[in-house]
Write a protein that holds these residues in place. Structure first.
Motif, short mmCIF file in Angstrom:
data_model
loop_
_atom_site.label_atom_id
_atom_site.label_comp_id
_atom_site.label_asym_id
_atom_site.label_seq_id
_atom_site.Cartn_x
_atom_site.Cartn_y
_atom_site.Cartn_z
N CYS A 20 37.12 -35.18 0.05
CA CYS A 20 36.99 -35.35 -1.40
C CYS A 20 35.88 -36.36 -1.67
N SER A 21 35.31 -36.29 -2.85
CA SER A 21 34.30 -37.28 -3.22
C SER A 21 34.21 -37.42 -4.73
N TRP A 22 33.89 -38.64 -5.17
CA TRP A 22 33.61 -38.89 -6.58
C TRP A 22 32.17 -38.52 -6.93
N PHE A 23 31.37 -38.20 -5.90
CA PHE A 23 29.94 -38.02 -6.09
C PHE A 23 29.52 -36.60 -5.73
N ASP A 24 28.23 -36.34 -5.78
CA ASP A 24 27.70 -35.00 -5.61
C ASP A 24 28.16 -34.38 -4.29
N MET A 25 28.60 -33.13 -4.36
CA MET A 25 29.00 -32.40 -3.16
C MET A 25 28.13 -31.16 -3.07
N LYS A 26 27.22 -31.18 -2.10
CA LYS A 26 26.27 -30.08 -1.93
C LYS A 26 27.02 -28.83 -1.45
N PRO A 27 26.76 -27.67 -2.08
CA PRO A 27 27.46 -26.43 -1.70
C PRO A 27 27.34 -26.09 -0.23
N GLU A 28 26.14 -26.33 0.36
CA GLU A 28 25.93 -25.95 1.76
C GLU A 28 26.65 -26.87 2.74
N LEU A 29 27.13 -28.02 2.25
CA LEU A 29 27.87 -28.96 3.11
C LEU A 29 29.36 -28.96 2.80
N ARG A 30 29.78 -28.06 1.94
CA ARG A 30 31.15 -28.09 1.42
C ARG A 30 31.99 -26.98 2.03
N GLU A 31 33.21 -27.33 2.45
CA GLU A 31 34.15 -26.32 2.89
C GLU A 31 34.99 -25.85 1.70
N GLU A 32 35.64 -24.73 1.86
CA GLU A 32 36.29 -24.06 0.74
C GLU A 32 37.29 -24.94 -0.01
N ASP A 33 38.07 -25.74 0.70
CA ASP A 33 39.13 -26.51 0.07
C ASP A 33 38.72 -27.94 -0.30
N ASP A 34 37.45 -28.28 -0.11
CA ASP A 34 37.01 -29.63 -0.47
C ASP A 34 37.11 -29.83 -1.98
N VAL A 35 37.28 -31.08 -2.39
CA VAL A 35 37.58 -31.37 -3.79
C VAL A 35 36.59 -32.39 -4.36
N TYR A 36 36.02 -32.03 -5.53
CA TYR A 36 35.21 -32.99 -6.28
C TYR A 36 36.13 -33.72 -7.26
N LEU A 37 36.18 -35.04 -7.16
CA LEU A 37 37.06 -35.85 -7.99
C LEU A 37 36.33 -36.30 -9.27
N LYS A 38 36.99 -36.13 -10.40
CA LYS A 38 36.42 -36.57 -11.67
C LYS A 38 37.19 -37.76 -12.25
N GLU A 39 38.49 -37.68 -12.22
CA GLU A 39 39.32 -38.71 -12.83
C GLU A 39 40.21 -39.38 -11.79
N GLU A 40 40.70 -40.57 -12.12
CA GLU A 40 41.62 -41.26 -11.22
C GLU A 40 42.82 -40.39 -10.89
N ASP A 41 43.32 -39.70 -11.90
CA ASP A 41 44.51 -38.87 -11.69
C ASP A 41 44.26 -37.76 -10.68
N ASP A 42 43.01 -37.29 -10.57
CA ASP A 42 42.70 -36.25 -9.59
C ASP A 42 43.04 -36.74 -8.18
N PHE A 43 42.69 -38.00 -7.91
CA PHE A 43 42.95 -38.56 -6.59
C PHE A 43 44.42 -38.88 -6.39
N THR A 44 45.03 -39.53 -7.36
CA THR A 44 46.43 -39.94 -7.19
C THR A 44 47.35 -38.73 -7.04
N GLU A 45 47.06 -37.66 -7.79
CA GLU A 45 47.88 -36.46 -7.69
C GLU A 45 47.68 -35.76 -6.34
N LEU A 46 46.43 -35.72 -5.89
CA LEU A 46 46.14 -35.08 -4.60
C LEU A 46 46.76 -35.87 -3.46
#
Length: 347
Positions: A279-305
């Motif tokens: 997971c990352s709060w920052f840019d996630m390049k499509p070519e470096l990303r696996e299918e289940d990787d998660v881009y985090l936007k809000e605090e709740d995104d992380f705490t829930e995950l």
């Protein structure tokens, strides 16, 4: 709730990322602000400021300067400063004010080059994006400006792109990376962390480039197109970052910049982890990303995950540990300075 932060402080903005790329290269860095953004860079976002100085200036924009677009005053101030300093280039770095009034950075760059006689980089950061976007713009502008000469490839020479304290959170990372390659009989140049502008000018001589953060990926692609230099993506130091433990069958959640997180995932799988999500709060390049990787936007995104009881291990900056009061697995703190280094304040 969108935008609500109970734990995390503001992340480093794009102008701070641009400064981080250029910090050690021997230029004069002018931030187009009234003073606040420079204070944030030196006080919060750039850890090298306390041990190694750099020529960072504020444009000192006043209200009427901004409203009337008095670029000539900025050029005059910069020309005066250049006469008093031994610098090899100038960089003009944007903030919200020039973004709002629509500053013509190309024209500003041409005016400044004519007056100072120095090469000038203009980075159109806007203070609204995060540090990695500013770094991406700065890396690309830097190599497009200075890495222009074809030269023979030097066997064993490796160019390391993307190394900044904001991404690697280790002021000795440049030296440690050079040592790793030296032990293998190769010469590594770590642009912006220990190796200066001359190394950038000789970028075409690298046998290949190593990309250690997502913000450098576009620059590596540019160098491949321009000089035919191949690149690989990774971070060799992760082997020393994980504590010795039995990861066999463990399920691990990683939060960091994408390249480091991917390198940690690869290492953990080699050590027997059964599932690793990045997971990352920052840019996630499509070519470096696996299918289940998660881009985090809000605090709740992380705490829930992270609240999912399946995770045995969470790897993140120490400041996120307080966000997991009910997590009873293993927490491994790996600092991400762009997340935890900023103590507060805004332009």
């Amino acid at each position: 709730m969108k935008g609500l932060r109970k734990y995390l402080t503001p992340f480093a903005p794009d102008q701070s990322g641009a400064v981080s790329v250029l910090y050690e290269l021997g230029g004069i860095l002018v931030i187009c602000d009234a003073g606040g953004c420079v204070g944030n860079v030196c006080g919060f976002d750039e850890p090298r400021w306390f041990s190694r100085k750099s020529a960072i200036f504020s444009a000192g924009l006043r209200d009427m300067d901004a409203i009337l677009g008095r670029d000539d005053r900025l050029v005059a101030k910069l020309t005066s400063a250049v006469e008093k300093l031994d610098v090899s280039f100038a960089a003009i770095i944007g903030t919200p004010v020039p973004a709002v009034i629509g500053t013509d950075y190309k024209a500003l760059g041409r005016m400044t080059e004519k007056k100072t006689g120095l090469p000038v980089l203009t980075i159109d950061t806007n203070g609204m994006d995060l540090y990695d976007r500013g770094q991406e713009k700065a890396w690309l502008a830097l190599f497009k400006k200075f890495a222009v000469d074809e030269m023979p490839v030097e066997k064993g020479r490796v160019g390391i792109i993307g190394a900044t304290p904001q991404d690697l959170s280790d002021l000795s990372a440049g030296d440690r990376l050079r040592q790793i390659f030296a032990a293998d009989g190769k010469k590594a140049v770590c642009y912006g962390m220990g190796d200066g502008l001359d190394a950038v000018k000789q970028a075409a001589s690298a046998e290949y480039n190593l990309v250690v953060s997502p913000s450098a990926l576009e620059t590596a692609k540019y160098l491949q197109k321009q000089f035919g230099t191949p690149y690989v993506v990774g971070y060799p130091l992760v082997k020393t970052m994980l504590p010795e433990a039995d990861y066999t069958g463990k399920k691990v959640l990683i939060v960091h910049q994408q390249v480091m997180a991917n390198a940690l995932r690869e290492e953990l799988k080699m050590r027997g982890a059964s599932e690793v999500k990045v997971c990352s709060w920052f840019d996630m390049k499509p070519e470096l990303r696996e299918e289940d990787d998660v881009y985090l936007k809000e605090e709740d995104d992380f705490t829930e995950l992270a609240a999912d009881s399946k995770w045995d291990v969470v790897i993140a900056d120490d400041c996120m540990k307080s966000m997991l009061p009910k997590f009873d697995g293993q927490f491994i703190g790996i600092r991400h300075f762009a997340v935890s280094g900023k103590l507060g304040g805004a332009c």
